[in-house]
Design a protein around this motif. Sequence first.
Motif, PDB file in Angstrom:
ATOM      1  N   ILE A 100       0.815  -1.215   0.000  1.00  0.00           N
ATOM      2  CA  ILE A 100       0.000   0.000   0.000  1.00  0.00           C
ATOM      3  C   ILE A 100       0.850   1.267   0.000  1.00  0.00           C
ATOM      4  O   ILE A 100       0.363   2.332  -0.384  1.00  0.00           O
ATOM      5  CB  ILE A 100      -0.988   0.028   1.185  1.00  0.00           C
ATOM      6  CG1 ILE A 100      -0.253   0.007   2.539  1.00  0.00           C
ATOM      7  CG2 ILE A 100      -1.963  -1.109   1.096  1.00  0.00           C
ATOM      8  CD1 ILE A 100      -1.192   0.215   3.714  1.00  0.00           C
ATOM      9  N   TYR A 101       2.135   1.169   0.410  1.00  0.00           N
ATOM     10  CA  TYR A 101       3.013   2.347   0.401  1.00  0.00           C
ATOM     11  C   TYR A 101       4.147   2.216  -0.618  1.00  0.00           C
ATOM     12  O   TYR A 101       5.162   2.910  -0.515  1.00  0.00           O
ATOM     13  CB  TYR A 101       3.598   2.591   1.795  1.00  0.00           C
ATOM     14  CG  TYR A 101       2.547   2.752   2.866  1.00  0.00           C
ATOM     15  CD1 TYR A 101       1.516   3.673   2.713  1.00  0.00           C
ATOM     16  CD2 TYR A 101       2.571   1.972   4.022  1.00  0.00           C
ATOM     17  CE1 TYR A 101       0.536   3.814   3.689  1.00  0.00           C
ATOM     18  CE2 TYR A 101       1.610   2.117   5.001  1.00  0.00           C
ATOM     19  CZ  TYR A 101       0.592   3.027   4.835  1.00  0.00           C
ATOM     20  OH  TYR A 101      -0.379   3.172   5.796  1.00  0.00           O
ATOM     21  N   ASN A 102       3.973   1.340  -1.595  1.00  0.00           N
ATOM     22  CA  ASN A 102       5.043   1.089  -2.563  1.00  0.00           C
ATOM     23  C   ASN A 102       5.467   2.376  -3.276  1.00  0.00           C
ATOM     24  O   ASN A 102       6.652   2.631  -3.468  1.00  0.00           O
ATOM     25  CB  ASN A 102       4.562   0.054  -3.582  1.00  0.00           C
ATOM     26  CG  ASN A 102       5.681  -0.487  -4.446  1.00  0.00           C
ATOM     27  OD1 ASN A 102       6.823  -0.066  -4.350  1.00  0.00           O
ATOM     28  ND2 ASN A 102       5.347  -1.424  -5.311  1.00  0.00           N
ATOM     29  N   TYR A 103       4.490   3.182  -3.660  1.00  0.00           N
ATOM     30  CA  TYR A 103       4.780   4.450  -4.341  1.00  0.00           C
ATOM     31  C   TYR A 103       4.954   5.589  -3.338  1.00  0.00           C
ATOM     32  O   TYR A 103       5.942   6.333  -3.385  1.00  0.00           O
ATOM     33  CB  TYR A 103       3.650   4.774  -5.308  1.00  0.00           C
ATOM     34  CG  TYR A 103       3.757   6.130  -5.969  1.00  0.00           C
ATOM     35  CD1 TYR A 103       4.459   6.296  -7.160  1.00  0.00           C
ATOM     36  CD2 TYR A 103       3.146   7.251  -5.409  1.00  0.00           C
ATOM     37  CE1 TYR A 103       4.562   7.543  -7.779  1.00  0.00           C
ATOM     38  CE2 TYR A 103       3.243   8.498  -6.017  1.00  0.00           C
ATOM     39  CZ  TYR A 103       3.943   8.639  -7.191  1.00  0.00           C
ATOM     40  OH  TYR A 103       4.040   9.872  -7.789  1.00  0.00           O
ATOM     41  N   SER A 104       4.009   5.735  -2.420  1.00  0.00           N
ATOM     42  CA  SER A 104       4.007   6.910  -1.539  1.00  0.00           C
ATOM     43  C   SER A 104       5.200   6.934  -0.596  1.00  0.00           C
ATOM     44  O   SER A 104       5.671   8.016  -0.214  1.00  0.00           O
ATOM     45  CB  SER A 104       2.705   6.973  -0.740  1.00  0.00           C
ATOM     46  OG  SER A 104       2.527   5.815   0.057  1.00  0.00           O
ATOM     47  N   ALA A 105       5.741   5.778  -0.227  1.00  0.00           N
ATOM     48  CA  ALA A 105       6.905   5.760   0.651  1.00  0.00           C
ATOM     49  C   ALA A 105       8.148   6.286  -0.050  1.00  0.00           C
ATOM     50  O   ALA A 105       8.996   6.943   0.566  1.00  0.00           O
ATOM     51  CB  ALA A 105       7.157   4.341   1.167  1.00  0.00           C
ATOM     52  N   VAL A 106       8.268   6.024  -1.358  1.00  0.00           N
ATOM     53  CA  VAL A 106       9.421   6.532  -2.105  1.00  0.00           C
ATOM     54  C   VAL A 106       9.317   8.047  -2.264  1.00  0.00           C
ATOM     55  O   VAL A 106      10.309   8.768  -2.117  1.00  0.00           O
ATOM     56  CB  VAL A 106       9.526   5.847  -3.482  1.00  0.00           C
ATOM     57  CG1 VAL A 106      10.798   6.308  -4.202  1.00  0.00           C
ATOM     58  CG2 VAL A 106       9.537   4.332  -3.334  1.00  0.00           C
ATOM     59  N   VAL A 107       8.116   8.541  -2.550  1.00  0.00           N
ATOM     60  CA  VAL A 107       7.900   9.983  -2.643  1.00  0.00           C
ATOM     61  C   VAL A 107       8.235  10.648  -1.303  1.00  0.00           C
ATOM     62  O   VAL A 107       8.928  11.675  -1.255  1.00  0.00           O
ATOM     63  CB  VAL A 107       6.456  10.294  -3.058  1.00  0.00           C
ATOM     64  CG1 VAL A 107       6.188  11.804  -3.010  1.00  0.00           C
ATOM     65  CG2 VAL A 107       6.162   9.762  -4.450  1.00  0.00           C
ATOM     66  N   ALA A 108       7.761  10.047  -0.213  1.00  0.00           N
ATOM     67  CA  ALA A 108       8.038  10.605   1.107  1.00  0.00           C
ATOM     68  C   ALA A 108       9.529  10.597   1.412  1.00  0.00           C
ATOM     69  O   ALA A 108      10.065  11.553   1.986  1.00  0.00           O
ATOM     70  CB  ALA A 108       7.269   9.822   2.175  1.00  0.00           C
ATOM     71  N   ALA A 109      10.222   9.528   1.029  1.00  0.00           N
ATOM     72  CA  ALA A 109      11.667   9.448   1.268  1.00  0.00           C
ATOM     73  C   ALA A 109      12.396  10.559   0.522  1.00  0.00           C
ATOM     74  O   ALA A 109      13.341  11.168   1.052  1.00  0.00           O
ATOM     75  CB  ALA A 109      12.197   8.077   0.836  1.00  0.00           C
ATOM     76  N   CYS A 110      11.967  10.825  -0.691  1.00  0.00           N
ATOM     77  CA  CYS A 110      12.571  11.903  -1.479  1.00  0.00           C
ATOM     78  C   CYS A 110      12.354  13.247  -0.791  1.00  0.00           C
ATOM     79  O   CYS A 110      13.281  14.063  -0.682  1.00  0.00           O
ATOM     80  CB  CYS A 110      11.978  11.909  -2.877  1.00  0.00           C
ATOM     81  SG  CYS A 110      12.605  13.217  -3.947  1.00  0.00           S
ATOM     82  N   GLN A 111      11.148  13.486  -0.311  1.00  0.00           N
ATOM     83  CA  GLN A 111      10.841  14.749   0.342  1.00  0.00           C
ATOM     84  C   GLN A 111      11.579  14.886   1.668  1.00  0.00           C
ATOM     85  O   GLN A 111      12.181  15.934   1.962  1.00  0.00           O
ATOM     86  CB  GLN A 111       9.330  14.861   0.552  1.00  0.00           C
ATOM     87  CG  GLN A 111       8.526  14.923  -0.740  1.00  0.00           C
ATOM     88  CD  GLN A 111       7.034  14.746  -0.514  1.00  0.00           C
ATOM     89  OE1 GLN A 111       6.603  14.251   0.535  1.00  0.00           O
ATOM     90  NE2 GLN A 111       6.233  15.133  -1.495  1.00  0.00           N
ATOM     91  N   LEU A 112      11.553  13.841   2.480  1.00  0.00           N
ATOM     92  CA  LEU A 112      12.171  13.899   3.808  1.00  0.00           C
ATOM     93  C   LEU A 112      13.694  13.958   3.716  1.00  0.00           C
ATOM     94  O   LEU A 112      14.348  14.488   4.615  1.00  0.00           O
ATOM     95  CB  LEU A 112      11.737  12.679   4.631  1.00  0.00           C
ATOM     96  CG  LEU A 112      10.250  12.646   5.012  1.00  0.00           C
ATOM     97  CD1 LEU A 112       9.870  11.281   5.570  1.00  0.00           C
ATOM     98  CD2 LEU A 112       9.935  13.725   6.037  1.00  0.00           C
ATOM     99  N   GLY A 113      14.252  13.412   2.643  1.00  0.00           N
ATOM    100  CA  GLY A 113      15.701  13.438   2.482  1.00  0.00           C
ATOM    101  C   GLY A 113      16.234  14.797   2.087  1.00  0.00           C
ATOM    102  O   GLY A 113      17.441  15.049   2.192  1.00  0.00           O
ATOM    103  N   GLY A 114      15.356  15.677   1.627  1.00  0.00           N
ATOM    104  CA  GLY A 114      15.796  17.012   1.230  1.00  0.00           C
ATOM    105  C   GLY A 114      16.720  17.016   0.029  1.00  0.00           C
ATOM    106  O   GLY A 114      17.515  17.942  -0.149  1.00  0.00           O
TER     107      GLY A 114
END
Length: 321
Positions: free
Chosen positions: A272-286
Amino acid sequence: METQYNQSIETGIDPGPFAELDTVTVLLPMPFRGGRLDGRAHAGNVDYLLENCFLDEGRRRVIGIGGTSLIHHLDRKTLLELVRSTGRQLGSEALFMAGVIPTPPSEARQFILECLDLERPPDYFLLMPIPGLFNPEGVEAELSALSEFFEKQGAGRFVLYLRTGRLNAAYARLASRLANIAGIKVGTHPGDVQVLHAAVPPSKRVLWGVGDRVTAAARLGARGHTSGLTLICPRLCDAINNACRREDFEACAKLEQVISGLEEIRFMEDRIYNYSAVVAACQLGGFRDIDLGEGGPFNAPPPPSILRQIAQCVERLKPYH
Protein backbone atom coordinates in the motif's frame (compact mmCIF):
# COMPACT_ATOMS: atom_id res chain seq x y z
CA MET A 1 30.14 -6.81 -23.12
CA GLU A 2 32.97 -8.99 -24.53
CA THR A 3 34.44 -9.47 -21.04
CA GLN A 4 31.06 -10.44 -19.65
CA TYR A 5 30.54 -12.96 -22.49
CA ASN A 6 33.95 -14.57 -21.96
CA GLN A 7 33.37 -14.86 -18.22
CA SER A 8 30.02 -16.54 -18.91
CA ILE A 9 31.69 -19.05 -21.25
CA GLU A 10 34.25 -19.90 -18.56
CA THR A 11 31.50 -20.62 -16.03
CA GLY A 12 29.50 -22.68 -18.51
CA ILE A 13 26.58 -20.24 -18.55
CA ASP A 14 25.14 -19.34 -21.93
CA PRO A 15 24.52 -15.59 -21.72
CA GLY A 16 22.02 -15.72 -24.57
CA PRO A 17 20.54 -12.69 -26.33
CA PHE A 18 19.12 -11.23 -23.12
CA ALA A 19 22.25 -11.15 -20.94
CA GLU A 20 21.91 -7.36 -20.79
CA LEU A 21 18.98 -7.83 -18.38
CA ASP A 22 21.39 -9.15 -15.75
CA THR A 23 21.47 -5.69 -14.21
CA VAL A 24 19.36 -3.25 -12.19
CA THR A 25 16.03 -2.33 -13.77
CA VAL A 26 14.91 0.96 -12.22
CA LEU A 27 11.13 1.30 -12.27
CA LEU A 28 10.84 5.04 -11.91
CA PRO A 29 8.02 6.53 -9.82
CA MET A 30 6.51 9.33 -11.88
CA PRO A 31 6.36 12.80 -10.27
CA PHE A 32 2.92 14.42 -10.15
CA ARG A 33 1.81 17.94 -9.28
CA GLY A 34 -1.82 18.89 -9.03
CA GLY A 35 -2.73 15.44 -10.31
CA ARG A 36 -0.76 15.95 -13.53
CA LEU A 37 2.50 14.36 -14.62
CA ASP A 38 5.47 16.71 -14.19
CA GLY A 39 7.53 15.95 -17.29
CA ARG A 40 10.34 18.34 -16.40
CA ALA A 41 10.86 16.72 -12.99
CA HIS A 42 10.83 13.26 -14.61
CA ALA A 43 13.50 14.33 -17.11
CA GLY A 44 15.66 15.59 -14.24
CA ASN A 45 15.30 12.24 -12.47
CA VAL A 46 16.36 10.39 -15.61
CA ASP A 47 19.41 12.66 -15.90
CA TYR A 48 20.32 11.87 -12.30
CA LEU A 49 20.25 8.12 -13.00
CA LEU A 50 22.34 8.49 -16.13
CA GLU A 51 24.93 10.52 -14.24
CA ASN A 52 25.06 8.20 -11.22
CA CYS A 53 25.58 4.63 -12.36
CA PHE A 54 27.88 2.42 -10.26
CA LEU A 55 27.40 -0.95 -11.93
CA ASP A 56 30.55 -2.94 -12.57
CA GLU A 57 32.03 -3.92 -15.96
CA GLY A 58 30.59 -0.80 -17.58
CA ARG A 59 27.10 -2.31 -17.56
CA ARG A 60 24.09 -0.20 -18.38
CA ARG A 61 20.98 0.04 -16.26
CA VAL A 62 17.52 -0.59 -17.57
CA ILE A 63 15.31 2.45 -17.04
CA GLY A 64 11.72 1.31 -16.75
CA ILE A 65 8.27 2.83 -16.69
CA GLY A 66 6.04 0.29 -14.97
CA GLY A 67 3.57 -0.28 -12.16
CA THR A 68 5.37 1.84 -9.57
CA SER A 69 5.29 4.62 -12.17
CA LEU A 70 1.47 4.70 -11.82
CA ILE A 71 0.93 4.00 -15.53
CA HIS A 72 -2.57 2.78 -14.64
CA HIS A 73 -3.45 6.44 -13.91
CA LEU A 74 -2.07 7.90 -17.14
CA ASP A 75 -4.14 8.20 -20.29
CA ARG A 76 -2.75 6.55 -23.39
CA LYS A 77 -1.70 9.80 -25.08
CA THR A 78 0.23 10.94 -22.01
CA LEU A 79 1.87 7.55 -21.58
CA LEU A 80 2.97 7.42 -25.22
CA GLU A 81 4.47 10.91 -24.96
CA LEU A 82 6.26 9.84 -21.77
CA VAL A 83 7.72 6.82 -23.61
CA ARG A 84 8.73 9.07 -26.51
CA SER A 85 10.49 11.67 -24.35
CA THR A 86 12.18 9.12 -22.08
CA GLY A 87 13.53 7.09 -24.97
CA ARG A 88 14.87 10.20 -26.68
CA GLN A 89 16.58 11.26 -23.45
CA LEU A 90 18.15 7.85 -22.80
CA GLY A 91 19.55 7.35 -26.28
CA SER A 92 22.11 4.55 -26.01
CA GLU A 93 23.23 5.38 -22.45
CA ALA A 94 20.73 2.99 -20.87
CA LEU A 95 18.31 0.28 -21.90
CA PHE A 96 14.63 1.19 -21.84
CA MET A 97 11.66 -0.92 -20.66
CA ALA A 98 8.09 0.31 -21.08
CA GLY A 99 5.25 -1.17 -19.08
CA VAL A 100 2.12 -2.25 -20.97
CA ILE A 101 -1.24 -3.15 -19.44
CA PRO A 102 -2.19 -6.14 -21.66
CA THR A 103 -5.91 -5.41 -21.73
CA PRO A 104 -7.94 -4.76 -23.80
CA PRO A 105 -5.68 -6.91 -26.01
CA SER A 106 -6.31 -4.89 -29.17
CA GLU A 107 -5.37 -1.63 -27.43
CA ALA A 108 -2.23 -3.20 -25.95
CA ARG A 109 -1.18 -4.33 -29.42
CA GLN A 110 -1.82 -0.88 -30.88
CA PHE A 111 0.08 0.85 -28.08
CA ILE A 112 3.11 -1.39 -28.61
CA LEU A 113 2.99 -0.70 -32.35
CA GLU A 114 2.96 3.03 -31.67
CA CYS A 115 5.93 2.68 -29.29
CA LEU A 116 7.89 0.66 -31.84
CA ASP A 117 7.30 3.38 -34.40
CA LEU A 118 9.06 5.98 -32.22
CA GLU A 119 12.49 7.29 -33.17
CA ARG A 120 13.93 5.63 -30.07
CA PRO A 121 11.59 2.72 -29.20
CA PRO A 122 11.77 0.75 -25.95
CA ASP A 123 14.22 -2.16 -25.87
CA TYR A 124 11.74 -4.23 -23.88
CA PHE A 125 8.06 -4.17 -22.98
CA LEU A 126 7.05 -5.25 -19.47
CA LEU A 127 3.67 -7.01 -19.73
CA MET A 128 2.01 -5.92 -16.50
CA PRO A 129 -0.32 -8.06 -14.35
CA ILE A 130 -3.81 -8.36 -15.79
CA PRO A 131 -6.41 -6.46 -13.74
CA GLY A 132 -9.80 -8.02 -13.03
CA LEU A 133 -10.80 -11.64 -13.46
CA PHE A 134 -8.71 -14.13 -15.43
CA ASN A 135 -7.53 -17.73 -15.42
CA PRO A 136 -4.13 -19.17 -16.44
CA GLU A 137 -5.45 -20.70 -19.67
CA GLY A 138 -6.89 -17.37 -20.78
CA VAL A 139 -3.76 -15.45 -19.88
CA GLU A 140 -1.57 -17.90 -21.77
CA ALA A 141 -3.78 -17.72 -24.86
CA GLU A 142 -3.92 -13.91 -24.98
CA LEU A 143 -0.23 -13.30 -24.24
CA SER A 144 0.74 -16.01 -26.71
CA ALA A 145 -1.31 -14.30 -29.44
CA LEU A 146 0.24 -10.93 -28.57
CA SER A 147 3.81 -12.24 -28.61
CA GLU A 148 3.27 -14.28 -31.78
CA PHE A 149 1.93 -11.22 -33.59
CA PHE A 150 5.11 -9.26 -32.87
CA GLU A 151 7.35 -12.26 -33.47
CA LYS A 152 5.96 -12.38 -37.02
CA GLN A 153 6.68 -8.65 -37.30
CA GLY A 154 10.27 -9.26 -36.21
CA ALA A 155 9.92 -6.56 -33.56
CA GLY A 156 9.26 -6.27 -29.84
CA ARG A 157 10.84 -8.07 -26.90
CA PHE A 158 8.82 -8.85 -23.79
CA VAL A 159 9.24 -9.51 -20.07
CA LEU A 160 6.31 -11.14 -18.24
CA TYR A 161 5.47 -9.72 -14.81
CA LEU A 162 4.40 -12.51 -12.43
CA ARG A 163 2.22 -11.46 -9.50
CA THR A 164 0.62 -14.82 -8.70
CA GLY A 165 2.14 -18.29 -8.57
CA ARG A 166 -0.96 -19.62 -10.33
CA LEU A 167 0.64 -18.40 -13.56
CA ASN A 168 3.99 -20.17 -13.06
CA ALA A 169 3.32 -22.98 -15.51
CA ALA A 170 1.71 -20.73 -18.12
CA TYR A 171 4.53 -18.19 -17.99
CA ALA A 172 7.19 -20.90 -18.12
CA ARG A 173 5.59 -22.34 -21.26
CA LEU A 174 5.36 -18.90 -22.87
CA ALA A 175 8.99 -18.08 -22.10
CA SER A 176 10.16 -21.47 -23.35
CA ARG A 177 8.18 -21.41 -26.59
CA LEU A 178 8.41 -17.80 -27.77
CA ALA A 179 11.77 -16.37 -28.77
CA ASN A 180 10.78 -12.75 -28.16
CA ILE A 181 9.91 -13.32 -24.51
CA ALA A 182 13.13 -12.43 -22.70
CA GLY A 183 12.13 -13.71 -19.30
CA ILE A 184 9.94 -13.29 -16.23
CA LYS A 185 9.97 -10.66 -13.50
CA VAL A 186 8.96 -12.47 -10.31
CA GLY A 187 6.92 -10.21 -8.03
CA THR A 188 5.84 -12.89 -5.58
CA HIS A 189 8.38 -14.80 -3.45
CA PRO A 190 11.73 -16.59 -3.90
CA GLY A 191 10.04 -19.98 -4.15
CA ASP A 192 8.63 -19.02 -7.52
CA VAL A 193 12.12 -18.01 -8.67
CA GLN A 194 13.29 -21.53 -7.98
CA VAL A 195 10.37 -23.09 -9.87
CA LEU A 196 10.75 -20.82 -12.91
CA HIS A 197 14.54 -20.96 -13.01
CA ALA A 198 14.26 -24.72 -13.39
CA ALA A 199 11.52 -24.46 -16.02
CA VAL A 200 12.73 -21.84 -18.51
CA PRO A 201 15.71 -22.06 -20.90
CA PRO A 202 19.08 -20.80 -19.58
CA SER A 203 19.07 -18.04 -22.20
CA LYS A 204 15.96 -16.49 -20.63
CA ARG A 205 16.09 -14.32 -17.51
CA VAL A 206 14.24 -14.85 -14.25
CA LEU A 207 14.39 -11.39 -12.68
CA TRP A 208 13.66 -10.61 -9.06
CA GLY A 209 10.84 -8.09 -8.89
CA VAL A 210 10.27 -7.32 -5.20
CA GLY A 211 12.77 -4.55 -4.65
CA ASP A 212 16.42 -4.60 -3.66
CA ARG A 213 16.26 -7.35 -1.03
CA VAL A 214 17.44 -9.82 -3.62
CA THR A 215 19.86 -12.23 -1.90
CA ALA A 216 17.41 -15.08 -1.31
CA ALA A 217 16.14 -14.90 -4.89
CA ALA A 218 19.66 -14.65 -6.34
CA ARG A 219 20.72 -17.78 -4.46
CA LEU A 220 17.86 -19.58 -6.22
CA GLY A 221 18.78 -18.41 -9.71
CA ALA A 222 17.43 -14.88 -10.21
CA ARG A 223 19.64 -12.86 -12.55
CA GLY A 224 19.12 -9.12 -12.19
CA HIS A 225 16.46 -7.30 -10.20
CA THR A 226 14.03 -4.41 -10.36
CA SER A 227 14.47 -1.49 -8.00
CA GLY A 228 12.18 1.30 -6.83
CA LEU A 229 14.78 2.99 -4.64
CA THR A 230 17.68 3.68 -7.00
CA LEU A 231 16.76 7.37 -7.18
CA ILE A 232 17.25 7.56 -3.41
CA CYS A 233 20.42 5.46 -3.08
CA PRO A 234 21.99 4.44 -6.42
CA ARG A 235 25.35 3.51 -4.86
CA LEU A 236 23.67 0.98 -2.61
CA CYS A 237 21.26 -0.52 -5.15
CA ASP A 238 24.04 -0.95 -7.71
CA ALA A 239 26.39 -2.43 -5.08
CA ILE A 240 23.74 -5.04 -4.25
CA ASN A 241 23.53 -6.03 -7.91
CA ASN A 242 27.32 -6.12 -8.25
CA ALA A 243 27.61 -8.43 -5.24
CA CYS A 244 24.93 -10.77 -6.59
CA ARG A 245 26.69 -11.02 -9.94
CA ARG A 246 29.89 -12.03 -8.11
CA GLU A 247 27.78 -14.53 -6.16
CA ASP A 248 29.09 -12.88 -3.01
CA PHE A 249 25.84 -13.44 -1.20
CA GLU A 250 27.25 -12.61 2.24
CA ALA A 251 28.22 -9.12 1.04
CA CYS A 252 24.85 -8.76 -0.65
CA ALA A 253 22.98 -9.67 2.53
CA LYS A 254 24.95 -7.11 4.53
CA LEU A 255 24.16 -4.38 2.02
CA GLU A 256 20.50 -5.34 2.14
CA GLN A 257 20.39 -4.60 5.85
CA VAL A 258 20.94 -0.92 5.10
CA ILE A 259 17.94 -0.79 2.77
CA SER A 260 15.66 -3.34 4.43
CA GLY A 261 13.79 -0.86 6.66
CA LEU A 262 12.44 1.20 3.78
CA GLU A 263 11.79 -1.88 1.66
CA GLU A 264 9.79 -3.37 4.53
CA ILE A 265 7.56 -0.30 4.54
CA ARG A 266 7.15 -0.29 0.74
CA PHE A 267 5.95 -3.89 0.61
CA MET A 268 3.89 -4.05 3.80
CA GLU A 269 0.16 -4.81 3.64
CA ASP A 270 0.07 -5.76 -0.03
CA ARG A 271 2.29 -2.82 -1.09
CA ILE A 272 0.00 0.00 0.00
CA TYR A 273 3.01 2.35 0.40
CA ASN A 274 5.04 1.09 -2.56
CA TYR A 275 4.78 4.45 -4.34
CA SER A 276 4.01 6.91 -1.54
CA ALA A 277 6.90 5.76 0.65
CA VAL A 278 9.42 6.53 -2.10
CA VAL A 279 7.90 9.98 -2.64
CA ALA A 280 8.04 10.61 1.11
CA ALA A 281 11.67 9.45 1.27
CA CYS A 282 12.57 11.90 -1.48
CA GLN A 283 10.84 14.75 0.34
CA LEU A 284 12.17 13.90 3.81
CA GLY A 285 15.70 13.44 2.48
CA GLY A 286 15.80 17.01 1.23
CA PHE A 287 17.49 15.92 -2.00
CA ARG A 288 17.91 18.74 -4.49
CA ASP A 289 18.99 16.68 -7.50
CA ILE A 290 15.85 14.53 -7.73
CA ASP A 291 12.17 15.46 -7.61
CA LEU A 292 9.23 13.09 -7.09
CA GLY A 293 6.60 15.80 -6.84
CA GLU A 294 3.66 15.98 -4.46
CA GLY A 295 2.30 12.45 -4.72
CA GLY A 296 0.30 10.60 -7.34
CA PRO A 297 -3.39 9.79 -7.87
CA PHE A 298 -4.86 7.25 -5.45
CA ASN A 299 -1.63 7.34 -3.39
CA ALA A 300 -2.01 9.57 -0.35
CA PRO A 301 1.02 10.19 1.90
CA PRO A 302 1.66 7.54 4.56
CA PRO A 303 0.35 8.26 8.09
CA PRO A 304 2.59 10.16 10.57
CA SER A 305 3.77 6.98 12.33
CA ILE A 306 5.01 5.54 9.01
CA LEU A 307 6.55 8.87 7.97
CA ARG A 308 8.64 8.88 11.14
CA GLN A 309 9.96 5.42 10.25
CA ILE A 310 10.70 6.54 6.69
CA ALA A 311 12.65 9.56 8.01
CA GLN A 312 14.85 7.24 10.08
CA CYS A 313 15.42 4.97 7.07
CA VAL A 314 16.40 7.89 4.83
CA GLU A 315 19.13 8.99 7.24
CA ARG A 316 20.80 5.61 6.76
CA LEU A 317 20.51 5.87 2.98
CA LYS A 318 21.79 9.42 2.48
CA PRO A 319 25.47 8.37 2.23
CA TYR A 320 24.51 6.21 -0.78
CA HIS A 321 22.66 8.95 -2.69
